[in-house]
Scaffold this motif. Structure first.
Motif, PDB file in Angstrom:
ATOM      1  N   ALA A  90     -26.272 -43.322  44.349  1.00 52.18           N
ATOM      2  CA  ALA A  90     -26.546 -44.316  45.393  1.00 52.18           C
ATOM      3  C   ALA A  90     -27.927 -44.073  45.972  1.00 52.18           C
ATOM      4  O   ALA A  90     -28.451 -42.948  45.934  1.00 52.18           O
ATOM      5  CB  ALA A  90     -25.486 -44.238  46.494  1.00 52.18           C
ATOM      6  N   ASP A  91     -28.531 -45.128  46.529  1.00 57.45           N
ATOM      7  CA  ASP A  91     -29.832 -44.964  47.179  1.00 57.45           C
ATOM      8  C   ASP A  91     -29.639 -44.587  48.641  1.00 57.45           C
ATOM      9  O   ASP A  91     -28.518 -44.384  49.114  1.00 57.45           O
ATOM     10  CB  ASP A  91     -30.686 -46.225  47.019  1.00 57.45           C
ATOM     11  CG  ASP A  91     -30.076 -47.449  47.690  1.00 57.45           C
ATOM     12  OD1 ASP A  91     -29.143 -47.293  48.521  1.00 57.45           O
ATOM     13  OD2 ASP A  91     -30.529 -48.573  47.395  1.00 57.45           O
ATOM     14  N   ARG A  95     -26.402 -48.050  48.669  1.00 53.92           N
ATOM     15  CA  ARG A  95     -26.118 -49.012  47.608  1.00 53.92           C
ATOM     16  C   ARG A  95     -25.872 -48.275  46.293  1.00 53.92           C
ATOM     17  O   ARG A  95     -26.666 -47.426  45.886  1.00 53.92           O
ATOM     18  CB  ARG A  95     -27.277 -49.995  47.439  1.00 53.92           C
ATOM     19  CG  ARG A  95     -27.457 -50.951  48.613  1.00 53.92           C
ATOM     20  CD  ARG A  95     -28.550 -51.961  48.314  1.00 53.92           C
ATOM     21  NE  ARG A  95     -29.849 -51.298  48.236  1.00 53.92           N
ATOM     22  CZ  ARG A  95     -30.689 -51.195  49.267  1.00 53.92           C
ATOM     23  NH1 ARG A  95     -30.361 -51.695  50.449  1.00 53.92           N
ATOM     24  NH2 ARG A  95     -31.848 -50.592  49.111  1.00 53.92           N
ATOM     25  N   GLU A  96     -24.788 -48.634  45.632  1.00 55.00           N
ATOM     26  CA  GLU A  96     -24.446 -47.990  44.369  1.00 55.00           C
ATOM     27  C   GLU A  96     -25.394 -48.454  43.272  1.00 55.00           C
ATOM     28  O   GLU A  96     -25.603 -49.648  43.052  1.00 55.00           O
ATOM     29  CB  GLU A  96     -22.999 -48.332  44.000  1.00 55.00           C
ATOM     30  CG  GLU A  96     -22.537 -47.705  42.700  1.00 55.00           C
ATOM     31  CD  GLU A  96     -21.120 -48.107  42.355  1.00 55.00           C
ATOM     32  OE1 GLU A  96     -20.887 -48.467  41.182  1.00 55.00           O
ATOM     33  OE2 GLU A  96     -20.251 -48.063  43.264  1.00 55.00           O
TER      34      GLU A  96
END
Length: 372
Positions: A90-91, A95-96
């Motif tokens: 993830a970031d 977010r994946e």
């Protein structure tokens, strides 16, 4: 010999279920690597950044599982187990970006190859510079034992104009190898040490790093290798290395024997100087050196060691009630120093808490001697 079959990392697959809770506060300035797993399977997870093209960074991830945690079954002339690895990336916003999983066979020739050995693993991702979080789970298929780790890390950007170093990769071994394998790069096979843990039993710290952006002038460069402790004082240093530039970049490898190290938390500190323009770049990597447990010198041992010959004779006479007949005969055959060592061991047998310097039985015994 361990055999590790290749596997395609970017295969679409279902992620092995484990908890992944994103917490933005974990993206602090301090790096957490290497991360230690939780659960029934224990392993370390580490990472390092290297330069790539097109605005990307080549990010490598390392993890290793101790073989004595696995349940091996007989398969012909060898022992075999299977493990499944699952990854979620993830970031910094949670977010994946990636889910994947793969299965590998762990195979050894005999049970003698299990104790003290690890099954190493490595995979790579091309990433844009920034902050990320990687969640990784390892499960043994036959027993369903599982461990998981979460690593918050920073993907570096590399300046193309000034002298720059990659991250340092710490390893258990580095050998020449022209084959294309999971652990090979730039003609070298590098077996990673994901936990960055060394000891008297594994005393040589191997390291790999890359140097970028040498000045165009055909000149030499210098490399200084040091081990510094947590107070940043140098505790070991290799002679200065001077070499001709091979081009605008180079690969540097080496090994340091840590056998005499007296500090448990240290850093590999590297400095590279381009002699043509006097540009300087440096990098460092923390590691742990497991010191042997300190011997507890008991008060009894100190008192017996300090006794004069006259005091020793009195002491032996006072403890006759603690000695068996065969002990007394053995004592007569020993030299004076060996006698003291033997009697110290006798006292240790009566010590109710040998983890402490004090022997309460000694105190009580001589309290009664004084009373009598």
């Amino acid at each position: 010999m361990l055999r590790m079959p290749s596997c395609d990392f970017f295969r679409p697959a279902r992620l092995l279920c484990f908890l992944f809770i994103f917490n933005p506060s974990l993206f602090a300035a301090n790096e957490q690597a290497p991360a230690k797993s939780s659960g029934a399977l224990s392993f370390y997870l580490d990472t390092a950044s290297f330069r790539a093209g097109a605005g990307k960074t080549h990010q490598e991830f390392y993890y290793q599982v101790a073989l004595d945690q696995l349940s091996f079954s007989n398969e012909g002339a060898s022992l075999r187990s299977e493990i499944k690895t699952s990854v979620l990336l993830a970031d910094s916003a949670g977010r994946e970006l990636l889910r994947d999983e793969w299965t590998q066979t762990v195979q050894v020739g005999s049970a003698a190859e299990i104790a003290g050995r690890f099954f190493p693993n490595q995979f790579e991702l091309p990433l844009t510079p920034g902050r990320y979080r990687l969640a990784l789970a390892v499960q043994e298929i036959s027993t369903q034992k599982q461990g998981s780790a979460q690593l918050e890390f920073h993907v570096r950007s590399f300046d193309n104009s000034t002298l720059t170093l990659s991250d340092i990769q710490l390893a258990n071994s580095i050998t020449a190898d022209t084959a294309q394998g999971r652990f090979t790069k730039n003609g070298l096979s590098i077996l990673p040490n994901a936990g960055r843990v060394y000891s008297r039993g594994v005393p040589v710290l191997f390291f790999y790093f890359e140097v970028y952006n040498f000045a165009a002038a055909p000149d030499s460069y210098e490399v200084q290798y040091r081990i510094v402790n947590s107070r940043k004082a140098a505790v070991k240093q290799l002679p200065l290395k001077i070499a001709r530039k091979p081009g605008n970049s180079s690969v540097e490898v080496g090994g340091l024997n840590l056998g005499s190290l007296a500090d448990s938390v240290c850093y590999v500190h590297l400095e590279v100087r381009d002699r043509s323009q006097q540009q300087l770049a440096h990098a460092e990597k923390r590691f742990t050196f497991l010191l042997p447990p300190e011997k507890i010198v008991s008060e009894v041992e100190q008192k017996i060691s300090a006794m004069s010959p006259e005091q020793w004779k009195v002491h032996v006479a006072q403890i006759q009630y603690l000695l068996r007949e065969d002990d007394k005969k053995l004592l007569q055959d020993l030299e004076p120093e060996a006698q003291k060592s033997f009697i110290t061991q006798v006292w240790q047998q009566f010590d109710s808490n040998p983890a402490t310097p004090r022997n309460e039985f000694w105190d009580e015994y001589f309290r009664r001697v004084a009373y009598a």
